[in-house]
Design a protein around this motif. Structure first.
Motif, PDB file in Angstrom:
ATOM      1  N   SER A 185       0.843  -1.193   0.000  1.00  0.00           N
ATOM      2  CA  SER A 185       0.000   0.000   0.000  1.00  0.00           C
ATOM      3  C   SER A 185       0.877   1.241   0.000  1.00  0.00           C
ATOM      4  O   SER A 185       2.028   1.197   0.436  1.00  0.00           O
ATOM      5  CB  SER A 185      -0.902   0.022   1.244  1.00  0.00           C
ATOM      6  OG  SER A 185      -1.769  -1.086   1.263  1.00  0.00           O
TER       7      SER A 185
ATOM      8  N   ILE B 247       0.649   5.533   0.978  1.00  0.00           N
ATOM      9  CA  ILE B 247      -0.067   6.673   1.539  1.00  0.00           C
ATOM     10  C   ILE B 247       0.776   7.905   1.261  1.00  0.00           C
ATOM     11  O   ILE B 247       1.996   7.854   1.398  1.00  0.00           O
ATOM     12  CB  ILE B 247      -0.247   6.527   3.065  1.00  0.00           C
ATOM     13  CG1 ILE B 247      -1.053   5.269   3.404  1.00  0.00           C
ATOM     14  CG2 ILE B 247      -0.904   7.762   3.667  1.00  0.00           C
ATOM     15  CD1 ILE B 247      -1.020   4.915   4.891  1.00  0.00           C
TER      16      ILE B 247
ATOM     17  N   CYS C 111      -4.328   7.488  -0.744  1.00  0.00           N
ATOM     18  CA  CYS C 111      -3.966   6.105  -0.409  1.00  0.00           C
ATOM     19  C   CYS C 111      -4.416   5.179  -1.535  1.00  0.00           C
ATOM     20  O   CYS C 111      -5.477   5.385  -2.142  1.00  0.00           O
ATOM     21  CB  CYS C 111      -4.653   5.711   0.900  1.00  0.00           C
ATOM     22  SG  CYS C 111      -4.158   4.105   1.544  1.00  0.00           S
TER      23      CYS C 111
ATOM     24  N   THR D 201      -3.284   3.884   9.674  1.00  0.00           N
ATOM     25  CA  THR D 201      -2.374   2.941   9.012  1.00  0.00           C
ATOM     26  C   THR D 201      -2.537   1.542   9.588  1.00  0.00           C
ATOM     27  O   THR D 201      -2.531   0.542   8.850  1.00  0.00           O
ATOM     28  CB  THR D 201      -0.921   3.415   9.164  1.00  0.00           C
ATOM     29  OG1 THR D 201      -0.780   4.720   8.597  1.00  0.00           O
ATOM     30  CG2 THR D 201       0.051   2.473   8.470  1.00  0.00           C
TER      31      THR D 201
ATOM     32  N   VAL E 279       3.892  -0.898   3.717  1.00  0.00           N
ATOM     33  CA  VAL E 279       3.133   0.337   3.564  1.00  0.00           C
ATOM     34  C   VAL E 279       4.155   1.452   3.367  1.00  0.00           C
ATOM     35  O   VAL E 279       4.980   1.703   4.242  1.00  0.00           O
ATOM     36  CB  VAL E 279       2.246   0.641   4.776  1.00  0.00           C
ATOM     37  CG1 VAL E 279       1.552   2.002   4.597  1.00  0.00           C
ATOM     38  CG2 VAL E 279       1.205  -0.445   4.983  1.00  0.00           C
TER      39      VAL E 279
ATOM     40  N   VAL F  74       4.857   5.260   3.187  1.00  0.00           N
ATOM     41  CA  VAL F  74       4.252   6.528   3.610  1.00  0.00           C
ATOM     42  C   VAL F  74       5.121   7.657   3.068  1.00  0.00           C
ATOM     43  O   VAL F  74       6.266   7.825   3.485  1.00  0.00           O
ATOM     44  CB  VAL F  74       4.132   6.627   5.138  1.00  0.00           C
ATOM     45  CG1 VAL F  74       3.423   7.931   5.526  1.00  0.00           C
ATOM     46  CG2 VAL F  74       3.378   5.431   5.699  1.00  0.00           C
TER      47      VAL F  74
ATOM     48  N   ALA G 258       0.890   2.890  14.863  1.00  0.00           N
ATOM     49  CA  ALA G 258       0.640   1.815  13.897  1.00  0.00           C
ATOM     50  C   ALA G 258       1.076   0.469  14.458  1.00  0.00           C
ATOM     51  O   ALA G 258       0.321  -0.511  14.437  1.00  0.00           O
ATOM     52  CB  ALA G 258       1.358   2.112  12.591  1.00  0.00           C
TER      53      ALA G 258
ATOM     54  N   ILE H 108       6.694  -0.704   7.507  1.00  0.00           N
ATOM     55  CA  ILE H 108       6.291   0.664   7.200  1.00  0.00           C
ATOM     56  C   ILE H 108       7.534   1.422   6.756  1.00  0.00           C
ATOM     57  O   ILE H 108       8.511   1.534   7.500  1.00  0.00           O
ATOM     58  CB  ILE H 108       5.650   1.339   8.430  1.00  0.00           C
ATOM     59  CG1 ILE H 108       4.392   0.586   8.851  1.00  0.00           C
ATOM     60  CG2 ILE H 108       5.319   2.797   8.123  1.00  0.00           C
ATOM     61  CD1 ILE H 108       3.755   1.107  10.121  1.00  0.00           C
TER      62      ILE H 108
END
Length: 379
Positions: free
Chosen positions: A200, A202, A210, A303, A315, A317, A336, A350
């Protein structure tokens, strides 16, 4: 015209890097003669090139790669003002870049974009492949045909077929996509997570975007809003929650975005610049610490919810460098990790990345590239 076999070869080489004819044959379940014929076509069209032979046991292996200069593409980002237009090669390298005002009036915007495309096109180096398509990224909802902007609050647009209008003025195929989705498609094709089947992204800007890759494909949803967290409610004390531009209250964007942080800082008579605000927080200024901690914590909880629902491997960011290493980033990471149900032999990483506005334009260019590489089944 390229066949499905040609597209399959380009898809593998783009996603996985250099492969020999034997490796391609094994992956696609084709005979060596069949692969050789398809590869020969792509070599003759100057889309593939051969690298130096790799010597080992038996006959030398000749790796094949997609040529960077096989084609060129334009990416347009209307994510912010000024708008950004980039010219890229087939490896995603930026060859030219132009900034221009982001106009809200549709006809004026389309006319300016068409004029800019013409200027960029005229400066295309002779050693680069012909201009093969345009991708456009904007902050709003886009129809499944990747032509029509259904809604864009930032520009005040509703049901604007910008793809067809721009294609008519430029004579080039045009594909339109939401900015976050364009961003993650560029990451999947050229970024460090290239080839990862589940991740993912963001981004934290004036708003929050997102998008998600699930089983190697872009997650769309029923109306194009799958996994969009910016307008998910994050404040439980609704009577005290701030109003959002979407018409609701308590959205994540009203707490964790740069606009929200800047507004909170202004009310506290603090600087709205992220570098200055982060510096004050590092010096122990309580109001600055509180604003950034609240924003980062909200982003961290959102998140964690995303990770619980989708279970991505990573993820990414993307945010202002000043926020990444300060109170905001630390609060995001802590919240998170505190709210994720940890699983045996599995964890979501992350990864913070500096916010780079050009990434949206490059992501838009990758949208056009995907149709060149993968055909119409590439997204």
């Amino acid at each position: 015209m390229l066949s499905s076999g040609h597209y399959q070869i380009l898809s593998i080489l783009s996603r996985k890097g250099a492969k020999s004819r034997s490796e391609l044959a094994a992956e696609l379940g084709l005979s060596k003669a069949g692969i050789s014929a398809l590869v020969r076509d792509l070599l003759e069209k100057h889309i593939l090139s051969e690298q130096e032979p790799v010597h080992g046991a038996g006959r030398p292996s000749v790796p094949l790669v997609v040529r960077a200069n096989a084609a060129s593409f334009i990416g347009i980002s209307l994510q912010d003002d000024p708008a950004v237009v980039v010219l890229t090669d087939l490896h995603g390298t930026t060859l030219n870049r132009v900034e221009l005002p982001r106009l809200a009036e549709p006809e004026a915007c389309i006319a300016l974009l068409a004029s800019t495309v013409k200027t960029v096109r005229s400066a295309l180096p002779r050693d680069r492949g012909k201009l093969s398509g345009i991708g456009l990224a904007l902050p709003g909802f886009v129809a499944r045909d990747r032509q029509t902007c259904l809604t864009c609050t930032a520009l005040g647009w509703r049901n604007i077929n910008i793809g067809a209008a721009l294609a008519e003025r430029t004579g080039l195929p045009v594909w339109v996509e939401n900015d976050a989705k364009a961003l993650i498609l560029g990451e999947q094709l050229f970024g460090p997570l290239k080839g990862s089947p589940d991740f993912s992204m963001i981004f934290v800007s004036h708003g929050i975007g997102c998008a998600h890759i699930v089983n190697g494909r872009l997650l769309w949803g029923n109306a194009g809003g799958a996994g969009e967290i910016s307008h998910a409610p994050i404040t439980v004390d609704m009577p005290q929650a701030l109003p959002c531009r979407c018409g609701n209250r308590g959205c994540l964007e009203t707490v964790a975005s740069l606009l929200a942080i800047g507004n909170a800082a202004r009310l506290a008579n603090l600087p709205t610049n992220m570098q200055d605000l982060t510096r004050l927080a590092a010096e122990g200024r309580a109001e600055a610490v509180s604003i950034l901690h609240r924003a980062g914590s909200a982003m961290g909880i959102a998140t964690a919810q995303l990770i619980q629902m989708l279970d991505p491997s990573h993820v990414v960011v993307m945010l202002d460098p000043a926020l990444k290493d300060g109170v905001y980033g630390h609060a995001l990471q802590y919240e998170a990790e505190s709210h994720i149900l940890h699983r045996t032999n599995a964890c979501t990483m992350i990864n913070f990345r500096d916010f780079a506005p050009d990434s949206f334009a490059r992501g838009a260019a990758s949208l056009a590239m995907r149709y060149f590489i993968f055909g119409h089944g590439g997204i």
